[in-house]
Design a protein around this motif. Structure first.
Motif: not given
Length: 241
Positions: A44-48
């Motif tokens: 999820a952090a990578g997506n942001v």
């Protein structure tokens, strides 16, 4: 150019790609998102990260400049591609730039969540409101702390375990240090309060600084005192010290 260099490095060393958890990607945003998803163990952090870079090309340019400056000032081989993949300081600053973008855009909860995630991954604590100029070199990155109202100008070089903190005596908008252009701060230095460090000054390793430092000065000791002219500069365009 940077994406191509990273791709060639990973293709030349499949084991490196496997260790970093990186496969194919297109463009800087996808590359950054994949790298941060792996480093933070958090998709999820990578997506942001990918979303912010994809929608803000000026942020890509800023991070590419940070990466290039780290590669220029550092002595390790591999150039910008290696700096991006292996430098904790580069990665911490990239993460901060994403969190800062979220903060100034009003997404303060997500900004703080990203800050916390990056802090666990990179052993830093950089408030998302802190302002960091272009071309910073955060060498090693470990233990770097910057408070909410800290301001760092362009072309600053900072070693590990540096704190830009407050004295807890002021709740205003200038309660953390302001660091001038081209300043060099050595390992373990602690700078406290709403002080100003002038352009091209040097703060020695382990110094404790609680008062303003003039432009081009060298500050050493605990409590640090000014002892002559600055002796180190990593700025590409060196001004007279």
């Amino acid at each position: 150019m940077l994406v191509d260099d990273v791709t060639r490095l990973l293709e030349a060393s499949p084991q490196t790609a496997a260790v970093l958890g990186l496969k194919s990607f297109e463009g800087f945003a996808q590359m950054a998102g994949a790298l941060f998803a792996s480093l933070c163990s958090n998709r999820a952090a990578g997506n942001v990260v990918a979303e912010i870079y994809a929608s803000n090309p000026e942020l890509v340019d800023l991070s590419c400049h940070d990466i290039a400056e780290t590669a220029r000032r550092n002595f390790e081989p591999g150039g910008a591609a290696a700096a991006l993949l292996f430098s904790r300081g580069v990665q911490a600053i990239m993460g901060h730039r994403v969190a800062h973008h979220l903060w100034i855009g009003g997404s303060t909860d997500l900004a703080l969540a990203m800050k916390a995630t990056f802090g666990r991954a990179f052993s830093t604590d950089i408030h998302p409101a802190a302002q960091i100029g272009a071309g910073i070199w955060l060498d090693h990155g470990l233990g770097f702390v910057a408070g909410e109202t800290a301001v760092i100008d362009e072309d600053v070089s900072i070693w590990h375990n540096v704190t830009l903190g407050s004295t807890l005596n002021d709740s205003g908008t200038h309660r953390h240090p302001r660091i001038g252009r081209g300043v060099v701060i050595g390992a373990g230095a602690t700078l406290l309060g709403g002080i100003t460090v002038g352009a091209n000054a040097n703060i020695a390793a382990g110094a404790i600084v609680v008062q303003d430092v003039p432009q081009g000065a060298l500050a050493v000791g605990a409590k640090a005192s000014v002892r002559g002219q600055a002796k180190v500069s990593f700025s590409a365009n060196k001004e007279a010290i």
